[in-house]
Design a protein around this motif. Sequence first.
Motif, PDB file in Angstrom:
ATOM      1  N   HIS A 154       0.846  -1.200   0.000  1.00  0.00           N
ATOM      2  CA  HIS A 154       0.000   0.000   0.000  1.00  0.00           C
ATOM      3  C   HIS A 154       0.875   1.242   0.000  1.00  0.00           C
ATOM      4  O   HIS A 154       1.835   1.337   0.773  1.00  0.00           O
ATOM      5  N   SER A 155       0.571   2.201  -0.872  1.00  0.00           N
ATOM      6  CA  SER A 155       1.240   3.490  -0.910  1.00  0.00           C
ATOM      7  C   SER A 155       2.737   3.292  -1.185  1.00  0.00           C
ATOM      8  O   SER A 155       3.104   2.747  -2.226  1.00  0.00           O
ATOM      9  N   SER A 186      -2.835   1.983  -4.235  1.00  0.00           N
ATOM     10  CA  SER A 186      -2.616   3.421  -3.986  1.00  0.00           C
ATOM     11  C   SER A 186      -1.136   3.785  -3.968  1.00  0.00           C
ATOM     12  O   SER A 186      -0.667   4.477  -3.062  1.00  0.00           O
ATOM     13  N   GLY A 187      -0.414   3.326  -4.961  1.00  0.00           N
ATOM     14  CA  GLY A 187       1.037   3.476  -4.944  1.00  0.00           C
ATOM     15  C   GLY A 187       1.537   4.761  -5.570  1.00  0.00           C
ATOM     16  O   GLY A 187       0.827   5.464  -6.291  1.00  0.00           O
ATOM     17  N   HIS A 266      -7.143   7.491   0.401  1.00  0.00           N
ATOM     18  CA  HIS A 266      -5.816   6.887   0.436  1.00  0.00           C
ATOM     19  C   HIS A 266      -5.614   5.965   1.630  1.00  0.00           C
ATOM     20  O   HIS A 266      -4.925   4.943   1.519  1.00  0.00           O
ATOM     21  N   PHE A 267      -6.180   6.297   2.761  1.00  0.00           N
ATOM     22  CA  PHE A 267      -5.885   5.560   3.986  1.00  0.00           C
ATOM     23  C   PHE A 267      -6.942   4.508   4.316  1.00  0.00           C
ATOM     24  O   PHE A 267      -6.605   3.429   4.806  1.00  0.00           O
ATOM     25  N   ASP A 268      -8.211   4.795   4.027  1.00  0.00           N
ATOM     26  CA  ASP A 268      -9.247   3.821   4.373  1.00  0.00           C
ATOM     27  C   ASP A 268      -9.396   2.718   3.333  1.00  0.00           C
ATOM     28  O   ASP A 268     -10.119   1.746   3.552  1.00  0.00           O
ATOM     29  N   ILE A 269      -8.675   2.807   2.204  1.00  0.00           N
ATOM     30  CA  ILE A 269      -8.783   1.765   1.180  1.00  0.00           C
ATOM     31  C   ILE A 269      -8.347   0.400   1.718  1.00  0.00           C
ATOM     32  O   ILE A 269      -8.808  -0.646   1.248  1.00  0.00           O
ATOM     33  N   LEU A 270      -7.503   0.399   2.764  1.00  0.00           N
ATOM     34  CA  LEU A 270      -7.075  -0.875   3.347  1.00  0.00           C
ATOM     35  C   LEU A 270      -8.202  -1.585   4.080  1.00  0.00           C
ATOM     36  O   LEU A 270      -8.072  -2.759   4.432  1.00  0.00           O
ATOM     37  N   ASN A 271      -9.328  -0.908   4.291  1.00  0.00           N
ATOM     38  CA  ASN A 271     -10.489  -1.589   4.865  1.00  0.00           C
ATOM     39  C   ASN A 271     -11.000  -2.699   3.954  1.00  0.00           C
ATOM     40  O   ASN A 271     -11.781  -3.548   4.386  1.00  0.00           O
TER      41      ASN A 271
END
Length: 289
Positions: A154-155, A186-187, A266-271
């Motif tokens: 991620h990222s 989201s890289g 960007h951050f909640d996509i890991l849900n």
Amino acid sequence: MSSDQFFWSALSAEEHELQYNPQAAFPNFKDAQADRAPINAEALARLERHADLSYGEHALRKVDIYPAPRKTEPSPVHIFYHGGYWRAQDKENFAFVAAPLVAAGITTVIANYELCPASTLDGVAESAIAALAWVRREARRFGGDPGRISLSGHSAGAHLVAECLAHDWAAEGVDPAFVSGAVLISGIYDPRPVMPTSVNADVRLTEEIAKRRDVERRDVRVRCPVTVFVGGLEPWHWIDQSYRYSHHLHRSGMNPEVHTLPRWGHFDILNEFREPGSPILEAVIGQSR
């Protein structure tokens, strides 16, 4: 100046920061991790874990391994590289990623790697590649199949997955076919736009380092299924990096999938790792088998 560099260099300083610093684009960025904290704590408490296994001398060259239930045949292995813009975060905050994968019979590795500013981006990338090499060598110790290792990140972690795909494994006498698939979330793939942002106070990119670590322009050495995801709520320049990297894979003779997931930032996509049947979770599980 290349056409893509002109594309971002014309931005005002404020807009450039918004486009290329996710914490500026999402000021509530800490909320996503706080929301996942209970499920992460549950995963840490419930799952079998081999913690803090060293793959090198640097203090951050460590992995946590969550083995799949033992069966007659070795299990597929999946490695997750966390985000944090190459300067932050820790593997222990991502145990929740392992939970659905272990349940699917996949031995899961959550990797730490060197961080800026103590290391340069060269050291960060080299440590991520070293983690993959170590897991391939040691997989059987934990019931894993060294010939079936998939990757996700991620990222900044997505950039490190791309670094693993650009690494010349054959030059080391290793058949790159041991990598079974890659999911990039989201890289950021061309580091040059980071240089004018506040983030570069920690990352310390120079033109030379940024060019060396630009995975949009380096040969792809690992030919495997690749799926690229990005959140539909992310800044459009950030989204553009995902499509440009996917185009680079196409130019390299590969056929990646690329998806913009409408409801995520960007951050909640890991849900997505918390939702059975979600596109990201299904891609990771599918490429691990």
